[in-house]
Design an enzyme around this catalytic site. Structure first.
Site, PDB file in Angstrom:
ATOM      1  N   GLU A 110      29.314 -18.742  43.957  1.00  9.97           N
ATOM      2  CA  GLU A 110      28.330 -18.860  42.602  1.00  9.97           C
ATOM      3  C   GLU A 110      27.810 -17.718  42.308  1.00  9.97           C
ATOM      4  OE1 GLU A 110      25.482 -21.844  43.714  1.00  9.97           O
ATOM      5  OE2 GLU A 110      26.771 -23.254  44.303  1.00  9.97           O
ATOM      6  N   LYS A 112      24.809 -15.238  41.484  1.00 15.69           N
ATOM      7  CA  LYS A 112      23.380 -14.915  41.997  1.00 15.69           C
ATOM      8  C   LYS A 112      22.621 -14.739  40.733  1.00 15.69           C
ATOM      9  CE  LYS A 112      20.547 -13.238  45.677  1.00 15.69           C
ATOM     10  NZ  LYS A 112      19.463 -12.721  44.800  1.00 15.69           N
ATOM     11  N   ASP A 114      19.784 -13.547  38.368  1.00 14.27           N
ATOM     12  CA  ASP A 114      18.532 -12.859  38.607  1.00 14.27           C
ATOM     13  C   ASP A 114      17.275 -13.378  37.722  1.00 14.27           C
ATOM     14  OD1 ASP A 114      17.207 -10.611  39.455  1.00 14.27           O
ATOM     15  OD2 ASP A 114      17.850  -9.187  38.071  1.00 14.27           O
ATOM     16  N   TYR A 219      21.319 -25.225  41.282  1.00 10.65           N
ATOM     17  CA  TYR A 219      22.448 -24.803  42.040  1.00 10.65           C
ATOM     18  C   TYR A 219      22.248 -25.380  43.878  1.00 10.65           C
ATOM     19  CZ  TYR A 219      18.777 -21.048  42.831  1.00 10.65           C
ATOM     20  OH  TYR A 219      17.747 -20.324  42.999  1.00 10.65           O
ATOM     21  N   LYS A 308      25.242  -8.717  47.558  1.00  9.81           N
ATOM     22  CA  LYS A 308      24.605  -8.149  46.276  1.00  9.81           C
ATOM     23  C   LYS A 308      25.557  -6.800  45.403  1.00  9.81           C
ATOM     24  CE  LYS A 308      20.596  -8.040  45.675  1.00  9.81           C
ATOM     25  NZ  LYS A 308      19.207  -8.369  46.340  1.00  9.81           N
ATOM     26  N   CYS A 402       2.190  25.720  29.237  1.00  9.52           N
ATOM     27  CA  CYS A 402       1.753  24.187  29.310  1.00  9.52           C
ATOM     28  C   CYS A 402       2.053  23.859  27.904  1.00  9.52           C
ATOM     29  CB  CYS A 402       0.468  23.806  29.479  1.00  9.52           C
ATOM     30  SG  CYS A 402      -0.295  22.210  29.271  1.00  9.52           S
ATOM     31  N   CYS A 405      -1.770  22.334  26.370  1.00 13.61           N
ATOM     32  CA  CYS A 405      -2.666  23.467  26.098  1.00 13.61           C
ATOM     33  C   CYS A 405      -2.201  24.968  25.859  1.00 13.61           C
ATOM     34  CB  CYS A 405      -3.564  23.277  27.176  1.00 13.61           C
ATOM     35  SG  CYS A 405      -3.280  23.977  28.687  1.00 13.61           S
ATOM     36  N   CYS A 420      -0.026  23.370  35.448  1.00 15.16           N
ATOM     37  CA  CYS A 420      -0.721  23.890  34.393  1.00 15.16           C
ATOM     38  C   CYS A 420      -2.156  23.879  35.111  1.00 15.16           C
ATOM     39  CB  CYS A 420      -1.018  22.727  33.224  1.00 15.16           C
ATOM     40  SG  CYS A 420      -2.324  23.332  32.371  1.00 15.16           S
ATOM     41  N   CYS A 425      -7.240  20.975  30.262  1.00 13.86           N
ATOM     42  CA  CYS A 425      -6.058  20.704  29.439  1.00 13.86           C
ATOM     43  C   CYS A 425      -6.160  19.254  29.153  1.00 13.86           C
ATOM     44  CB  CYS A 425      -4.797  20.943  30.306  1.00 13.86           C
ATOM     45  SG  CYS A 425      -3.376  20.426  29.546  1.00 13.86           S
TER      46      CYS A 425
HETATM   47  S1  IVH Z   1      20.960 -20.999  46.959  1.00 16.80           S
HETATM   48  C1  IVH Z   1      19.086 -22.513  50.842  1.00 16.80           C
HETATM   49  N1  IVH Z   1      22.346 -20.216  44.842  1.00 16.80           N
HETATM   50  O1  IVH Z   1      18.620 -16.094  45.493  1.00 16.80           O
HETATM   51  C2  IVH Z   1      19.795 -21.799  49.778  1.00 16.80           C
HETATM   52  N2  IVH Z   1      20.307 -19.163  45.377  1.00 16.80           N
HETATM   53  O2  IVH Z   1      17.999 -14.892  48.182  1.00 16.80           O
HETATM   54  C3  IVH Z   1      19.028 -21.662  48.457  1.00 16.80           C
HETATM   55  N3  IVH Z   1      19.650 -17.491  43.525  1.00 16.80           N
HETATM   56  O3  IVH Z   1      15.784 -17.590  46.696  1.00 16.80           O
HETATM   57  C4  IVH Z   1      19.344 -20.775  47.619  1.00 16.80           C
HETATM   58  N4  IVH Z   1      21.170 -17.609  42.433  1.00 16.80           N
HETATM   59  O4  IVH Z   1      16.071 -17.624  43.976  1.00 16.80           O
HETATM   60  C5  IVH Z   1      21.326 -20.026  45.681  1.00 16.80           C
HETATM   61  N5  IVH Z   1      23.532 -19.562  43.029  1.00 16.80           N
HETATM   62  C6  IVH Z   1      22.431 -19.267  43.661  1.00 16.80           C
HETATM   63  C7  IVH Z   1      21.404 -18.385  43.487  1.00 16.80           C
HETATM   64  C8  IVH Z   1      20.424 -18.296  44.334  1.00 16.80           C
HETATM   65  C9  IVH Z   1      20.169 -16.867  42.478  1.00 16.80           C
HETATM   66  C10 IVH Z   1      18.314 -16.789  44.300  1.00 16.80           C
HETATM   67  C11 IVH Z   1      17.416 -17.970  44.988  1.00 16.80           C
HETATM   68  C12 IVH Z   1      17.220 -17.456  46.299  1.00 16.80           C
HETATM   69  C13 IVH Z   1      17.595 -16.117  46.114  1.00 16.80           C
HETATM   70  C14 IVH Z   1      18.321 -16.044  47.512  1.00 16.80           C
END
Ligand code: IVH
Length: 666
Positions: A110, A112, A114, A219, A308, A402, A405, A420, A425
């Site tokens: 999935e 992640k 932000d 999710y 990440k 500067c 000044c 400076c 100043c």
């Molecule tokens: S699953 C027990 N799925 O990332 C599992 N987390 O470091 C629960 N996050 O605290 C998390 N996208 O805020 C999951 N597709 C995704 C996510 C996701 C973002 C965030 C979430 C979590 C943090 C994990």
């Protein structure tokens, strides 16, 4: 059911359907005009017939509810986070671990997202409350704000009891829009999409969240067994069918490393064009019985990881190099860049630190440069693209006077910075005032760079004590462009509130050369109040561990100078607290007075929380190891700090040891 009631129900279902199509499916069948017409008709009927009003009516999505404070909510099951991994080798380690456990190694990949995680609770299909993650055990009730998020259904397709979890996020375009407006209104810019989303749901007045156009991706289903579900994929599908916004397009069932890597590659390519920010991908074991078998550590599930993305690099043009003067007089060259979006926020400037830095990077004005920003880290210029030079670029020339000044700059032998040295100043003054109000000092929200420059230029604030007379200029402030009644009142309130800060904030805010926030805290813990600090001799300061002769002299000289004494007396008169208000009594033989460095992951407690506890018991924490470090606390997967600690022969505590000490604390 009478006709009115019937019409109300009909309108609600029409509007809910339209909302769902627009905000979840991204595919609307109703025109804006039709939608507005239905919504207005429903609002009028609910107003006229309050007996038929309902908290789950789509009219409640517009915001307006104001709460007095955030209630704490204890999560039934902890909201865990995921262990981060950064490369294919670490993903392979995870995969091998799963293979060894003899479970089904099918995964769901999935995005992640932000943003910030949220838990949504429904009873009989109606949203009853929504909570933030908080520390994972206890979160905050943010129902009033979540109700305004259009993709969160107030009512599900089935009248069931259920908790779902997901991410609240702010679309990239909304951040740009908000920041363009804030820039015009001379308000500090929102840092990035995550902070902006988190800031929006942490408002007492739900109008703000409703204006921020937040959205969600759902999710996670914490109790899948209650619904006879066998895989995570089925859980996602189940939540989608209930009406939640589930990322069908992005989520993918995969088998083995090859398919995982393909998903990562494809996602990395798509990432820039997505309307929302993602900072990695999440890999979850699909089979729920396998998840159960794998279980959890105290912090993470063992069946999922977050990969990440590496820090993003973006190319732009270095338009100019301008110089700023800090409160100590230090001159900093800054890159002025053609604006670019890096990791969800606009970057227009980046610090170039000092002359040597610019020279070592061989930067010329007009160069195409790579900018990098990782998470919350300040943007940096990585390198100039020498192959893109046209020959028209201009050489960098360090200034000798500067920029504010005009005094001749000084550079001490063996130092990299130019200064400076003119104490009067104006730039140094303004920087000093900004520092006084900054987050780690007096934390006066709303007194940032531009506003402070205005207040200084208008003559309202010439020195620190003037800040506490700003209420006398309330009318003038409101009339200034970009300031409203409300923002002025908030500012004045923040100023008033700062009077009760504990002394370390004031001491740090005074900007004594070399005294950072940690040293300020150390000093006030020892001296307790300002009078004792003012009476101390140079030797008294020097006798403190961690305070060398230069710092001791700086402190002593500061408190000897008449103008500083006058300032402190004035602040006292104005009602500022002059005492250390922290926890004075706490002491532990193994902690107090020691300098700690933490490395690796601790499963029993966050590193941040542990640092706070250590500091509460008179310990000091720092992020890097030096000869002064007394103890290095080592968790799982420690970094190079562990090796350095061994090299320097520093005492090492493992998780078990620190855990038993923490457990023994009163
Ligand atoms: S699953 C027990 N799925 O990332 C599992 N987390 O470091 C629960 N996050 O605290 C998390 N996208 O805020 C999951 N597709 C995704 C996510 C996701 C973002 C965030 C979430 C979590 C943090 C994990």
């Amino acid at each position: 059911m009478n006709d009115i009631q019937k019409r109300i129900e009909e309108l609600r279902s029409l509007i809910n359907k339209a909302n769902y199509e627009y905000y979840v499916l991204d595919n609307s069948t109703l025109s804006d005009q039709e939608f507005d017409k239905f919504l207005r008709e429903l609002e009028n009927l609910e107003m006229e017939y309050p007996e038929f009003d309902s908290p789950t009516s789509p009219t409640k999505k517009v915001g307006g509810e104001v709460i007095e404070r955030f209630k704490k909510v204890r999560h039934k099951l902890p909201m865990l986070s995921l262990p981060d991994v950064f490369d294919a080798i670490e993903i392979e380690d995870f995969n091998n671990r799963i293979l060894k456990e003899n479970v089904d190694p099918t995964y769901v990949c999935e995005y992640k997202i932000d943003g910030l995680s949220v838990s949504l609770h429904y009873e009989k299909g109606e949203l009853i409350f929504a909570a933030t993650r908080g520390d994972g055990i206890t979160g905050e009730d943010i129902t009033h704000n979540v109700k305004t998020i259009k993709s969160v259904p107030l009512k599900l397709n089935q009248p069931i009891d259920i908790e779902v979890r997901g991410e609240i996020y702010m679309p990239k375009s909304v951040l740009l829009e908000i920041n363009a407006k804030r820039e015009k209104d001379r308000l500090p810019l929102l840092q990035n999409v995550r902070n902006a989303a988190a800031g929006s749901v942490r408002q007492l007045d739900s109008k703000i969240a409703s204006e921020r156009k937040l959205s969600t991706w759902i999710y996670h289903l914490p109790n899948p067994e209650d619904y006879g579900i066998n895989t995570h994929e089925e859980a996602l599908d189940f939540m989608y069918k209930l009406g939640f916004k589930v990322n069908k397009e992005a989520n993918r069932v995969v088998h083995g490393m090859e398919e995982i890597e393909k998903y990562i590659k494809e996602t990395s390519e798509k990432r820039r064009n997505l309307p929302y920010e993602i900072d990695g991908i999440v890999i979850k074991v699909n089979s729920l019985s396998s998840q159960k078998k794998l279980g959890f550590t105290s912090k993470y599930p063992k069946w999922a990881i977050a990969y990440k993305f590496p820090a993003e690099e973006v190319l732009t043009t270095l338009r100019d190099i301008v110089f700023t003067v800090g409160r100590t007089g230090r001159i900093t060259p800054n890159a002025v860049l053609d604006p670019v979006i890096v990791m969800g926020s606009t970057v227009k400037r980046a610090t170039l630190h000092n002359e040597d830095y610019v020279v070592s990077k061989d930067l010329k004005i007009g160069d195409i440069v790579a900018i990098r920003k990782a998470g919350d880290v300040i943007p940096e210029v990585v390198e100039r693209k020498i192959e893109r030079r046209s020959g028209k670029e201009k050489d960098f020339v360090m200034i000798t006077t500067c920029p504010i000044c005009g005094s001749l700059l000084e550079k001490k032998k063996d130092q990299v910075d130019h200064y400076c040295v003119n104490l009067f100043c104006p730039a140094r003054k303004v920087e000093g005032l900004i520092h006084f109000c900054s987050r780690k000092a007096m934390n006066i929200d709303g007194l940032g760079i531009e506003i402070m420059e205005d207040l200084f230029n208008l003559g309202f604030v010439k020195n620190i004590s003037d800040i506490y007379y700003l209420h006398e200029h309330r009318k003038d402030l409101i009339e200034l462009e970009g300031y409203g009644n409300k923002s002025v009142d908030n500012l004045l309130m923040a100023i008033e509130d700062s009077k009760s800060n504990s002394l370390e904030r004031l001491l740090f805010g005074l900007g004594i050369s070399g005294i950072g926030d940690k040293t300020a805290l150390l000093l006030v813990k020892i001296f307790k109040n300002i009078d004792k600090l003012m009476e101390a001799s140079c030797e008294d300061f020097e006798n403190i561990r961690d305070i060398g002769p230069t710092l001791a002299q700086n402190l002593y000289s500061f408190f000897q100078m008449k103008e500083n004494v006058n300032l402190i007396e004035k602040l006292k008169e104005l009602g500022l607290n002059m005492k250390y208000l922290g926890d004075e009594e706490r002491h532990h033989d193994l902690i107090s007075g020691k300098r700690f460095v933490l490395t690796g992951t601790l499963s029993f407690m966050d590193r941040e929380k542990l640092s706070l506890i250590l500091e509460n018991y008179g310990g000091m924490t720092s992020s890097s190891i030096s000869k002064k470090t007394d103890v290095v606390i080592v968790g799982e997967n420690p970094g190079s700090k562990f090796d350095k600690a061994k090299e320097l022969n520093i005492e090492i505590w493992n998780e078990e040891k620190i855990k038993s000490i923490v457990n023994s604390l009163q």
